[in-house]
Write a protein that holds these residues in place. Structure first.
Motif, short mmCIF file in Angstrom:
data_model
loop_
_atom_site.label_atom_id
_atom_site.label_comp_id
_atom_site.label_asym_id
_atom_site.label_seq_id
_atom_site.Cartn_x
_atom_site.Cartn_y
_atom_site.Cartn_z
N UNK A 78 -0.55 24.69 17.46
CA UNK A 78 0.87 24.92 17.76
C UNK A 78 1.62 23.61 18.03
N UNK A 79 0.96 22.73 18.80
CA UNK A 79 1.61 21.45 19.08
C UNK A 79 1.87 20.67 17.80
N UNK A 80 0.84 20.64 16.94
CA UNK A 80 0.97 19.89 15.70
C UNK A 80 2.12 20.46 14.86
N UNK A 81 2.18 21.80 14.84
CA UNK A 81 3.24 22.44 14.07
C UNK A 81 4.61 22.07 14.63
N UNK A 82 4.67 21.84 15.95
CA UNK A 82 5.95 21.48 16.57
C UNK A 82 6.20 19.98 16.55
N UNK A 83 5.34 19.22 15.87
CA UNK A 83 5.53 17.78 15.75
C UNK A 83 5.13 17.02 16.99
N UNK A 84 4.41 17.65 17.90
CA UNK A 84 3.99 17.02 19.15
C UNK A 84 2.69 16.24 18.95
N UNK A 85 2.66 14.97 19.34
CA UNK A 85 1.41 14.20 19.28
C UNK A 85 0.62 14.43 20.55
N UNK A 91 -8.35 16.91 11.77
CA UNK A 91 -8.10 16.56 10.37
C UNK A 91 -7.08 17.49 9.72
N UNK A 92 -6.93 18.72 10.29
CA UNK A 92 -5.96 19.66 9.74
C UNK A 92 -4.58 19.50 10.38
N UNK A 93 -4.43 18.54 11.29
CA UNK A 93 -3.21 18.51 12.09
C UNK A 93 -2.28 17.35 11.72
N UNK A 94 -2.38 16.92 10.48
CA UNK A 94 -1.44 15.91 9.95
C UNK A 94 -1.27 14.69 10.83
N UNK A 95 -2.35 14.23 11.44
CA UNK A 95 -2.29 13.01 12.23
C UNK A 95 -1.65 13.17 13.59
N UNK A 96 -1.31 14.42 14.00
CA UNK A 96 -0.70 14.60 15.33
C UNK A 96 -1.73 14.47 16.44
N UNK A 97 -3.02 14.79 16.12
CA UNK A 97 -4.04 14.76 17.17
C UNK A 97 -4.93 13.55 17.02
N UNK A 148 -14.63 17.40 23.04
CA UNK A 148 -14.02 16.51 22.06
C UNK A 148 -12.55 16.28 22.43
N UNK A 149 -12.10 15.07 22.32
CA UNK A 149 -10.72 14.74 22.65
C UNK A 149 -9.88 14.48 21.40
N UNK A 150 -8.57 14.40 21.55
CA UNK A 150 -7.72 14.12 20.39
C UNK A 150 -6.30 13.75 20.80
N UNK A 151 -5.54 13.29 19.88
CA UNK A 151 -4.17 12.91 20.19
C UNK A 151 -3.23 13.58 19.22
#
Lengths: 800, 63
Positions: free
Chosen positions: A653-660, A676-682, A797-800
């Motif tokens: 949801x965050x990725x969809x909203x453009x949130x890193x 890898x599915x989150x367009x570089x947001x995570x 696992x962590x992510x951004x």
């Protein structure tokens, strides 16, 4: 009382003196036959004066006292009462004799050793065999002891035959009154001593397990049988009374064996006629089971089949499935298949001991046979078929068919037409009540299985009340067990109470291995599992599993497999849970209508597979579910569990909203896959790094794991905003979850209280539509922040 | 729509922003003493008295 054999065992030989039959007396005389003209009284007097000066203690043993005549007995009595105190008598007799020794008894000077004292215990029997050099397996010793009923002479004779026998175990198994040594003994010592009419009675009644005067007279064509039996018992002649009023008797096992052999030898053609006569009397006098056995022994299959068909409803209603099974085994299979009534009984028997398929085949035979049955038997066969059909269709959980059968049975119960079923009015009324109770309980059980709990409760309660009133504890027990299954969804206390009541009845009547007892155990197991008392649940599941007759009773079998699966899942034994749930599936396929545990048992393997890390298999299991199972609550929860294991909805949801954000979990690989599915947001980071870098931490884990994280990171959480989406629940089946903290407590408040100073908690993200936080999951985030999640088996696992 | 509960208004706003970022309308139910309402079996939880997911308008009516 026949004691010499035992005395010989002692190895010491006492000073015997045995009177001879018809002897005038002279028990103490050392040369009794040398002076036949001597007066017994004079001898007694002389003996007394000779013995008077004796100072030493002397034991005088007189064997076979029962052989003495009245005069000799009075002389013996005089001797016993007047001898000096140093002299002690040991009197041995086969039965009580008239000796005026009551004064001695009052003074405590008389020791009486009677038949029960003389009977060898199992340990003594074993010792006797061992000292005779006979080595036997324990089972054979037990069998010998049982056959001889502890009779010392019998054991001794067996030991003599066994010494040097090439196969002692086989000999012991076949040991009976027909064994040569025993037969000779019993013939000489017991049978040959009887009058002709007594011998005749013994031989002709030897076919019976129990005999009374009336039955004896019927078989001998004579009168006075009861007197003969009483006399034989009195004389300890291997006749034993079976009741306090001494009207029923049986013969010692070995003696009965000999008598049967003698009957076959001396009157081979009469045995069948005797069995048939006995069958008629026993059937008339309310002993149907024994009557059927004798009809079978007579080879009168028509009589035997008719009797069994007449009495089967009673046997069934009294929970006598084992007896029915044994009686059926006494018929040749050709007879079983052609007699409509017998085929119906065989169908019911298959439900208890065989398979549902075989039961349905027999039922088909019975239905076809009913049409061609003679008029006199047709109504009865129809009744049997009706009852059995209800039992059979019940196993498939086929509610419409069950309801139809119930209507038919109730019609029969309400208007039992005299021409339809030839019974006396009282018996017909009783049958009507039986049928009504049976119909109510049969209907109620099917309603339980198909999830119609309200109707089930109403029918079962009426059925149980009726069963109690008409004195049919088996029906009451069956109804109570299934009422427990209904109550389970409303009140644990009441359900447990019903279950215990059912099991008490089962214990009292020997129905502990009946499938209904399995249902009651299943209820008690389920309650404990739902309460999280898993160790207490285990023995109940085991007891339920011992009753499992899955081939014949798929509905009950399915529930038992399901509860095993649920218990193992709650224990975290995922592979065992999966095995149990997979065993349930073939049973589910044999049910006609959706059984209430079926969708639950189909969804639970998804949980187990997710926990085992087999998400692809879980996906397949979910895809395999049919539409009706897919809509079930348990399936939706399983779907949520799977989706959360595969992906992270917050992150998506965050990725969809453009949130890193940062993404952290124990399983870095899985975190990277999500990222890898989150367009570089995570950005995938370690939990450590996420805690240090993020301002807002969304921690999507179970409350217990949350506490663990707070304890682990402590002061490092100061200044952070902690978002808690957790729900304070645990998976326990039946819709899935129960609150694991107090009803008035919230996990948000509890966790907020545990945070270190400077950390602030916000409750959010716990109410998504696939919202259940799955065990082992953790998400955290902040505006430019972190989603912490914890993968399966606590890998992070962590992510951004 | 998603509910949240926070004792500190500034912190609540921060999380409301995140909820918005995730594509939902944030609705505050008040302080942490209200958090029981948005946990499972609570009156504002889908698996509690609410029984389903609701829209923001509906949510504002029930809190």
């Amino acid at each position: 009382m026949i004691v010499p054999a035992r005395r010989r065992l002692s190895g010491r030989r006492p000073p015997w003196t045995s009177p001879r039959r018809g002897d005038g007396g002279c028990p103490g005389c050392t040369r009794p036959s040398a002076a036949p003209d001597l007066d017994g009284w004079a001898i007694t007097e002389r003996l007394l004066s000779d013995l008077a000066p004796l100072a030493d203690r002397i034991w005088l043993v007189i064997d076979d006292v029962h052989e003495l005549g009245p005069d000799a007995l009075r002389q013996l009595e005089l001797l016993v009462l007047r001898v000096p105190p140093g002299l002690r008598f040991v009197l041995a007799t086969r039965h009580d004799v008239r000796l005026g020794l009551h004064r001695l008894r009052l003074e405590g000077e008389l020791t009486e050793i009677r038949e029960p004292d003389l009977r060898f215990t199992l340990a003594e029997a074993r010792e006797l065999l061992e000292t005779s050099g006979v080595e036997l397996p324990e089972a054979a010793v037990v069998m010998l002891h049982e056959r001889t009923e502890g009779w010392a002479a019998g054991l001794r004779l067996a030991a003599l035959s066994l010494a040097g026998h090439p196969d002692p175990a086989r000999f012991a198994a076949g040991f009976s009154g027909t064994d040569r040594t025993v037969a000779e003994y019993l013939l000489a010592e017991v049978l040959d001593r009887q009058r002709d009419e007594v011998r005749r009675l013994l031989l002709r009644t030897s076919i019976l397990e129990g005999v009374n005067g009336e039955l004896a007279d019927l078989l001998t064509g004579d009168t006075g049988g009861e007197r003969v039996l009483l006399d034989l018992e009195q004389a300890n002649a291997f006749v034993i009374s079976l009741d306090g009023s001494r009207s029923w008797f049986r013969y010692h096992h070995l003696f009965a064996g000999l008598l049967q052999l003698e009957l076959r030898r001396t009157a081979p053609v009469e045995a069948a006629a005797l069995h048939r006569t006995a069958a008629g009397w026993l059937a008339e006098h309310g002993y149907p089971v024994e009557a059927i056995r004798h009809a079978q022994a007579a080879g009168d299959w028509g009589l035997a089949a008719g009797l069994l068909a007449d009495h089967w409803p009673g046997l069934h209603l009294d929970g006598q499935a084992a007896t029915t099974h044994e009686l059926l085994a006494g018929f040749p299979s050709s007879v079983r298949a052609v007699d409509a009534g017998l085929a119906a009984v065989a169908a019911a028997d298959e439900l208890a001991y065989g398979s549902l398929g075989a039961a349905e085949r027999y039922l088909g035979l019975a239905e076809r046979g009913t049409a061609s049955a003679p008029d006199a038997r047709r109504a009865q066969a129809q009744l049997l078929v009706g009852i059995v059909r209800l039992l059979v269709v019940r196993q498939r959980g086929d509610l419409p068919t069950v309801a139809e059968e119930v209507r038919r049975l109730q019609a029969l119960a309400d208007a039992p037409d005299a021409t339809h079923y030839d019974l006396a009015p009282a018996a017909r009324a009783a049958l009507g009540q039986d049928l009504r109770a049976m119909a109510l309980i049969g209907l109620g059980i099917t309603e339980v299985w198909t999830g119609r709990f309200q109707e089930a409760e109403r029918h079962l309660e009426r059925g149980v009340a009726l069963a109690r009133r008409i004195g049919r504890p088996f029906l009451e027990f069956t109804g109570l067990a299934h009422l427990a299954a209904v109550e389970m969804f409303r009140s644990y206390a009441r359900a447990a109470e019903r279950g215990r009541q059912a099991l008490e009845l089962a214990e009292r009547h020997g129905w502990a291995s009946d499938p209904a007892a399995g249902t009651a155990c299943m209820v008690l197991a389920t309650i404990r599992t739902w309460q999280g008392r898993l160790d207490e649940a285990e023995p109940w599941v085991q007891r339920a599993e011992r009753t499992l007759a899955a081939d014949a009773q798929p509905a009950t079998g399915h529930v038992i497999c399901y509860i095993r699966g649920l218990l193992e899942l709650a224990r975290g034994r995922d592979a065992d849970a999966l095995a149990a749930l997979r065993a349930a599936e073939p049973l589910a396929r044999r049910l006609a209508a959706p059984h209430y545990t079926v969708p639950r048992a189909r969804a639970l393997p998804v949980h187990a597979l997710v926990r085992l890390g087999e998400t692809e298999a879980a996906e397949q299991a979910l895809a395999d579910l049919a539409g009706q199972d897919r809509d079930h609550g348990e399936t939706r929860i399983a779907t949520a569990v799977l989706r959360l294991a595969q992906d992270d909805p917050h992150a998506a949801n965050f990725a969809a909203g453009g949130q890193d954000f940062l993404l952290a979990g124990r399983d870095q690989e899985a975190a990277r896959k999500i990222a890898s599915d989150l367009d570089g947001h995570a950005e995938v980071v370690s939990v450590d790094e996420a805690v240090d870098r993020a301002d807002v931490l969304i921690i999507a884990v179970w409350p217990d794991d949350f506490k663990e994280l707070i304890a682990q990171y402590g002061g490092r959480l100061a200044g952070k905003v902690i978002v808690d989406p957790s729900n304070p629940v645990g998976p326990v089946g039946q819709g899935g979850y129960r609150k694991v903290i107090g009803a008035q407590e919230s996990s948000g408040q509890i966790l907020a209280g545990l945070l270190p100073a400077g950390a602030r908690l916000v409750k959010a993200f716990g109410t998504l539509s696939a919202p259940h936080p799955v065990r082992g999951r953790l998400a955290g985030a902040r505006a430019r922040g972190a989603v912490l999640r914890r993968g399966r088996r606590r890998r992070r696992r962590p992510g951004r | 729509m998603q509910f949240y509960a926070a004792d500190d208004a500034a912190v609540g706003d921060l999380v409301a922003e995140l909820i918005r970022a995730g594509g939902f309308d944030p609705v505050s139910v008040g302080g942490l003493d209200q958090s029981i309402r948005i946990e499972m079996f609570g009156d504002l939880h889908e698996y509690g008295a609410l029984g389903r997911v609701v829209t923001k308008t509906e949510a504002l009516k029930v809190i």
